[in-house]
Design a protein around this motif. Sequence first.
Motif, short mmCIF file in Angstrom:
data_model
loop_
_atom_site.label_atom_id
_atom_site.label_comp_id
_atom_site.label_asym_id
_atom_site.label_seq_id
_atom_site.Cartn_x
_atom_site.Cartn_y
_atom_site.Cartn_z
N PRO A 131 76.76 -7.16 24.75
CA PRO A 131 77.97 -7.84 24.30
C PRO A 131 79.07 -6.85 23.93
N PRO A 132 80.33 -7.27 24.04
CA PRO A 132 81.43 -6.42 23.59
C PRO A 132 81.41 -6.27 22.08
N VAL A 133 82.14 -5.28 21.58
CA VAL A 133 82.11 -4.97 20.15
C VAL A 133 82.58 -6.14 19.30
N THR A 168 85.83 -2.22 8.53
CA THR A 168 84.65 -1.38 8.37
C THR A 168 83.55 -1.80 9.33
N ARG A 169 83.33 -3.11 9.45
CA ARG A 169 82.31 -3.60 10.38
C ARG A 169 82.64 -3.18 11.81
N ALA A 170 83.89 -3.34 12.20
CA ALA A 170 84.30 -2.98 13.56
C ALA A 170 84.08 -1.49 13.80
N ARG A 171 84.39 -0.69 12.81
CA ARG A 171 84.20 0.76 12.94
C ARG A 171 82.73 1.09 13.14
N VAL A 172 81.87 0.47 12.34
CA VAL A 172 80.44 0.75 12.43
C VAL A 172 79.89 0.34 13.80
N TRP A 173 80.17 -0.89 14.23
CA TRP A 173 79.60 -1.36 15.49
C TRP A 173 80.19 -0.62 16.69
N SER A 174 81.44 -0.22 16.61
CA SER A 174 82.02 0.58 17.70
C SER A 174 81.29 1.91 17.80
N ALA A 177 77.78 1.44 19.20
CA ALA A 177 77.84 1.19 20.64
C ALA A 177 78.03 2.50 21.41
N ARG A 178 78.91 3.35 20.90
CA ARG A 178 79.15 4.63 21.58
C ARG A 178 77.88 5.49 21.60
N GLU A 179 77.09 5.40 20.55
CA GLU A 179 75.90 6.24 20.43
C GLU A 179 74.65 5.57 20.99
N GLY A 180 74.81 4.38 21.55
CA GLY A 180 73.67 3.70 22.13
C GLY A 180 72.64 3.24 21.12
N ALA A 181 73.08 2.99 19.89
CA ALA A 181 72.16 2.63 18.81
C ALA A 181 72.20 1.15 18.47
N VAL A 182 72.92 0.36 19.25
CA VAL A 182 73.06 -1.06 18.94
C VAL A 182 71.71 -1.76 18.95
N GLY A 183 70.87 -1.43 19.95
CA GLY A 183 69.58 -2.10 20.08
C GLY A 183 68.72 -1.98 18.84
N ARG A 184 68.71 -0.80 18.22
CA ARG A 184 67.88 -0.59 17.03
C ARG A 184 68.31 -1.49 15.89
N PHE A 185 69.61 -1.62 15.70
CA PHE A 185 70.11 -2.44 14.60
C PHE A 185 69.96 -3.93 14.90
#
Length: 227
Positions: A131-133, A168-174, A177-185
């Motif tokens: 999904p997009p950010v 702050t939420r947008a900053r964290v999820w962006s 996403a850049r670091e490929g860590a979305v799946g873990r969270f």
Amino acid sequence: MPVTDEAIDRIKAMIVGGQLRPGDRLPSEADLAERLGLSRNSLREAVRALSLIHVLDVRQGDGTYVATLEPARLLDALAFLVDFHQDDSLLQFFEVRRILEPAATAMAATAMSDQRIAELRAVVDSLGSDPPVDELVANDVEFHRRIAAGAGNTVLCSLIQGLSGSATRARVWSGLAREGAVGRFREQHDAICAAIEARRPEVAHAWATVHVAGVEDWLRGALGGPG
């Protein structure tokens, strides 16, 4: 004490003392200024300040009223304040989240109805594979909002919702996403939901702690703070 602060304190005393109650219309500016022994300019500044934090409701052409004073309304400004902090002080808000959110999650594991838990699961399962950010942020907001509300304490719910502003939420999820860590969270969201479904408050508390601490650690690294 500055005159405007004195005016704010006197209006507050009238509300706390029961002379003015939620929904009551304030006396006219001239009458109230005379009653409080203040200038009309000082009173006007006090009313403006109290309306900004939702204590008073100024209705053009009608008058000024005491607002509902509901916690959610009064704490609206907290999320606005959080978004102003982009340095290490932002981590202090996450430290508070790390205390409050696991407690609320444990409470939700015992207090949420089966229907609300099913709706929480639907939120978790609604995201696609990539999904997009903006969808990640919206889903994150909804996920945490439902858990906080599920704890059954409106003050706790309002505090938790206020402690993470939208920027702050947008900053964290962006960043995730850049670091490929979305799946873990996202997996942590799933684990939290599973613990709530199983009515296991201790496990829900543990996963919520891991989740918030993980976000905090990521943000600490992004800010260049000490580990």
